[in-house]
Write a protein that holds these residues in place. Structure first.
Motif, PDB file in Angstrom:
ATOM      1  N   GLY A 151       0.829  -1.317  -0.104  1.00 20.81           N
ATOM      2  CA  GLY A 151       0.078  -0.122  -0.049  1.00 20.81           C
ATOM      3  C   GLY A 151       0.991   1.217   0.072  1.00 20.81           C
ATOM      4  N   ASN A 152       1.856   1.394   0.733  1.00 27.69           N
ATOM      5  CA  ASN A 152       2.685   2.377   0.863  1.00 27.69           C
ATOM      6  C   ASN A 152       3.505   2.608  -0.238  1.00 27.69           C
ATOM      7  OD1 ASN A 152       1.712   3.346   3.522  1.00 27.69           O
ATOM      8  ND2 ASN A 152       3.602   1.579   4.514  1.00 27.69           N
ATOM      9  N   ALA A 153       3.915   1.601  -0.950  1.00 27.58           N
ATOM     10  CA  ALA A 153       4.582   1.655  -2.130  1.00 27.58           C
ATOM     11  C   ALA A 153       3.790   2.165  -3.307  1.00 27.58           C
ATOM     12  CB  ALA A 153       5.171   0.329  -2.637  1.00 27.58           C
ATOM     13  N   LEU A 154       2.481   1.693  -3.238  1.00 22.50           N
ATOM     14  CA  LEU A 154       1.597   2.199  -4.432  1.00 22.50           C
ATOM     15  C   LEU A 154       1.441   3.767  -4.017  1.00 22.50           C
ATOM     16  CD1 LEU A 154      -0.144   1.249  -6.748  1.00 22.50           C
ATOM     17  CD2 LEU A 154      -1.876   0.491  -4.796  1.00 22.50           C
ATOM     18  N   VAL A 155       1.124   4.168  -2.880  1.00 21.21           N
ATOM     19  CA  VAL A 155       0.938   5.592  -2.748  1.00 21.21           C
ATOM     20  C   VAL A 155       2.284   6.497  -3.173  1.00 21.21           C
ATOM     21  CG1 VAL A 155       0.800   7.421  -0.797  1.00 21.21           C
ATOM     22  CG2 VAL A 155      -0.752   5.207  -0.715  1.00 21.21           C
ATOM     23  N   ASP A 156       3.377   5.971  -2.823  1.00 17.73           N
ATOM     24  CA  ASP A 156       4.604   6.620  -3.184  1.00 17.73           C
ATOM     25  C   ASP A 156       4.738   6.850  -4.745  1.00 17.73           C
ATOM     26  OD1 ASP A 156       7.156   7.741  -2.352  1.00 17.73           O
ATOM     27  OD2 ASP A 156       7.928   6.214  -3.434  1.00 17.73           O
ATOM     28  N   MET A 157       4.210   5.700  -5.425  1.00 22.21           N
ATOM     29  CA  MET A 157       4.408   5.619  -6.906  1.00 22.21           C
ATOM     30  C   MET A 157       3.724   6.710  -7.327  1.00 22.21           C
ATOM     31  SD  MET A 157       2.936   4.616  -9.886  1.00 22.21           S
ATOM     32  CE  MET A 157       1.577   3.570  -9.228  1.00 22.21           C
ATOM     33  N   TYR A 158       2.450   6.591  -7.116  1.00 20.94           N
ATOM     34  CA  TYR A 158       1.497   7.717  -7.647  1.00 20.94           C
ATOM     35  C   TYR A 158       1.896   9.202  -7.210  1.00 20.94           C
ATOM     36  CZ  TYR A 158      -2.206   4.162  -9.299  1.00 20.94           C
ATOM     37  OH  TYR A 158      -2.946   3.561  -9.865  1.00 20.94           O
ATOM     38  N   ARG A 159       2.694   9.154  -5.899  1.00 23.51           N
ATOM     39  CA  ARG A 159       3.052  10.592  -5.599  1.00 23.51           C
ATOM     40  C   ARG A 159       4.265  11.072  -6.636  1.00 23.51           C
ATOM     41  NH1 ARG A 159       7.232  12.260  -3.076  1.00 23.51           N
ATOM     42  NH2 ARG A 159       8.027  10.328  -2.690  1.00 23.51           N
ATOM     43  N   LYS A 160       5.195   9.940  -6.854  1.00 22.40           N
ATOM     44  CA  LYS A 160       6.093  10.473  -7.727  1.00 22.40           C
ATOM     45  C   LYS A 160       5.875  10.696  -8.913  1.00 22.40           C
ATOM     46  CE  LYS A 160       9.795   7.906  -4.934  1.00 22.40           C
ATOM     47  NZ  LYS A 160      10.639   6.701  -4.584  1.00 22.40           N
ATOM     48  N   CYS A 161       4.721  10.114  -9.472  1.00 21.79           N
ATOM     49  CA  CYS A 161       4.272  10.108 -10.949  1.00 21.79           C
ATOM     50  C   CYS A 161       3.179  11.557 -11.055  1.00 21.79           C
ATOM     51  CB  CYS A 161       3.550   9.166 -11.350  1.00 21.79           C
ATOM     52  SG  CYS A 161       4.728   7.687 -11.686  1.00 21.79           S
ATOM     53  N   GLY A 162       3.282  12.396  -9.696  1.00 20.89           N
ATOM     54  CA  GLY A 162       2.538  13.484  -9.907  1.00 20.89           C
ATOM     55  C   GLY A 162       0.976  13.259  -9.883  1.00 20.89           C
ATOM     56  N   MET A 163       0.769  12.136  -9.415  1.00 20.81           N
ATOM     57  CA  MET A 163      -0.934  11.843  -9.399  1.00 20.81           C
ATOM     58  C   MET A 163      -1.411  12.011  -7.811  1.00 20.81           C
ATOM     59  SD  MET A 163      -1.376   8.948 -12.326  1.00 20.81           S
ATOM     60  CE  MET A 163      -3.156   9.436 -12.183  1.00 20.81           C
ATOM     61  N   LEU A 164      -1.101  13.005  -7.395  1.00 20.74           N
ATOM     62  CA  LEU A 164      -1.868  13.115  -5.896  1.00 20.74           C
ATOM     63  C   LEU A 164      -2.815  13.038  -5.315  1.00 20.74           C
ATOM     64  CD1 LEU A 164       0.513  16.682  -5.163  1.00 20.74           C
ATOM     65  CD2 LEU A 164       1.419  14.126  -5.109  1.00 20.74           C
ATOM     66  N   VAL A 165      -3.963  13.089  -6.326  1.00 20.57           N
ATOM     67  CA  VAL A 165      -5.310  12.756  -5.840  1.00 20.57           C
ATOM     68  C   VAL A 165      -5.572  11.206  -6.000  1.00 20.57           C
ATOM     69  CG1 VAL A 165      -7.688  12.775  -6.739  1.00 20.57           C
ATOM     70  CG2 VAL A 165      -6.390  14.998  -6.609  1.00 20.57           C
ATOM     71  N   LYS A 166      -4.902  10.451  -6.786  1.00 20.54           N
ATOM     72  CA  LYS A 166      -4.907   9.241  -6.711  1.00 20.54           C
ATOM     73  C   LYS A 166      -4.044   8.560  -5.632  1.00 20.54           C
ATOM     74  CE  LYS A 166      -5.921   5.172  -8.866  1.00 20.54           C
ATOM     75  NZ  LYS A 166      -7.255   4.772  -8.966  1.00 20.54           N
ATOM     76  N   ALA A 167      -3.069   9.227  -5.409  1.00 22.22           N
ATOM     77  CA  ALA A 167      -2.193   8.639  -4.240  1.00 22.22           C
ATOM     78  C   ALA A 167      -2.960   8.908  -2.850  1.00 22.22           C
ATOM     79  CB  ALA A 167      -0.859   9.550  -3.849  1.00 22.22           C
ATOM     80  N   GLN A 168      -3.798  10.003  -2.692  1.00 17.77           N
ATOM     81  CA  GLN A 168      -4.775  10.225  -1.652  1.00 17.77           C
ATOM     82  C   GLN A 168      -5.738   9.239  -1.568  1.00 17.77           C
ATOM     83  OE1 GLN A 168      -4.096  12.444   0.940  1.00 17.77           O
ATOM     84  NE2 GLN A 168      -5.613  10.984   1.880  1.00 17.77           N
ATOM     85  N   ARG A 169      -6.437   8.790  -2.632  1.00 21.81           N
ATOM     86  CA  ARG A 169      -7.475   7.728  -2.699  1.00 21.81           C
ATOM     87  C   ARG A 169      -7.057   6.414  -2.230  1.00 21.81           C
ATOM     88  NH1 ARG A 169      -9.315   9.195  -8.479  1.00 21.81           N
ATOM     89  NH2 ARG A 169     -10.626  11.123  -8.143  1.00 21.81           N
ATOM     90  N   VAL A 170      -5.573   6.253  -2.764  1.00 17.99           N
ATOM     91  CA  VAL A 170      -5.204   4.801  -2.109  1.00 17.99           C
ATOM     92  C   VAL A 170      -4.599   4.775  -0.784  1.00 17.99           C
ATOM     93  CG1 VAL A 170      -3.087   3.254  -2.502  1.00 17.99           C
ATOM     94  CG2 VAL A 170      -4.109   4.255  -4.455  1.00 17.99           C
ATOM     95  N   LEU A 171      -4.083   5.960  -0.330  1.00 18.77           N
ATOM     96  CA  LEU A 171      -3.989   6.145   0.995  1.00 18.77           C
ATOM     97  C   LEU A 171      -5.109   5.983   1.826  1.00 18.77           C
ATOM     98  CD1 LEU A 171      -1.828   6.860   3.185  1.00 18.77           C
ATOM     99  CD2 LEU A 171      -2.222   9.242   2.781  1.00 18.77           C
ATOM    100  N   ASP A 172      -6.338   6.579   1.753  1.00 13.36           N
ATOM    101  CA  ASP A 172      -7.520   6.487   2.224  1.00 13.36           C
ATOM    102  C   ASP A 172      -8.028   4.974   2.278  1.00 13.36           C
ATOM    103  OD1 ASP A 172      -7.355   8.917   2.585  1.00 13.36           O
ATOM    104  OD2 ASP A 172      -8.798   9.676   1.083  1.00 13.36           O
ATOM    105  N   GLU A 173      -7.798   4.053   1.437  1.00  9.78           N
ATOM    106  CA  GLU A 173      -8.188   2.701   1.152  1.00  9.78           C
ATOM    107  C   GLU A 173      -7.279   1.854   1.967  1.00  9.78           C
ATOM    108  OE1 GLU A 173      -8.274   1.280  -2.927  1.00  9.78           O
ATOM    109  OE2 GLU A 173      -9.071   3.016  -3.628  1.00  9.78           O
TER     110      GLU A 173
END
Length: 176
Positions: A151-173
């Motif tokens: 889960g953390n790796a997924l959030v970090d991947m989205y963050r590094k790719c500039g997809m902060l909204v998607k990163a937040q959604r994953v973090l919330d999941e």
């Protein structure tokens, strides 16, 4: 009694390889590798083979790690994951993705460690399409709820790719 002695030897060799990896002591790690080849232990123990690959990768000897993997008669998810992790940790995202693809061509199923490593690689090179594909596989397997590292790796991947909204959604999941 013999099996116990063999297991003790394997554990000792694995501990030594881990120690050399931690110290980035490729000289002594290579000497031990040569000894393991002579004793034919890479063929007999996939765990030792993965530890040798990991040692070379952590010491920065990625080409040597790749050669060890390619010389193995039987490659498993752990040997592939060790090399994938080495590439990802050394900033070689494209090579990590290539390892992941080759592992899949050998019909090996990824584990949580593999997914975390490949997501790191995706984030480092901005491979968002591959990252989304892996995200789908993680959800399909139910790993997001069970494994906080993934889960953390997924959030970090989205963050590094500039997809902060998607990163937040994953973090919330993720539960933790």
């Amino acid at each position: 009694m013999r099996q116990s002695k063999d297991q003790d030897k394997i554990l000792s060799f694995m501990s030594l390889l881990q120690s050399y990896a931690k110290k980035k002591d490729i000289y002594n790690g290579s000497a031990l590798h040569a000894d393991l080849i002579e004793k034919r232990l890479l063929e007999k123990s996939p765990c030792i083979a993965s530890a040798v690959i990991n040692m070379y990768a952590k010491c920065g000897g990625l080409l040597k790690a790749q050669n060890v993997l390619e010389d193995l008669i039987v490659r498993d998810v752990f040997s592939w994951s060790s090399l994938t992790a080495g590439y990802a940790q050394n900033g070689k995202g494209h090579e990590a993705l290539d390892c992941f693809d080759r592992m899949q061509k050998e019909s090996l199923s990824s584990n949580e460690f593999t997914f975390a490593c490949i997501l790191k690689a995706c984030g480092s090179i901005g491979a968002i399409h591959k990252g989304k594909h892996i995200h789908n596989e993680i959800v399909h397997r139910g790993l997001l709820e069970r494994n906080d590292v993934v889960g953390n790796a997924l959030v970090d991947m989205y963050r590094k790719c500039g997809m902060l909204v998607k990163a937040q959604r994953v973090l919330d999941e993720i539960p933790v």
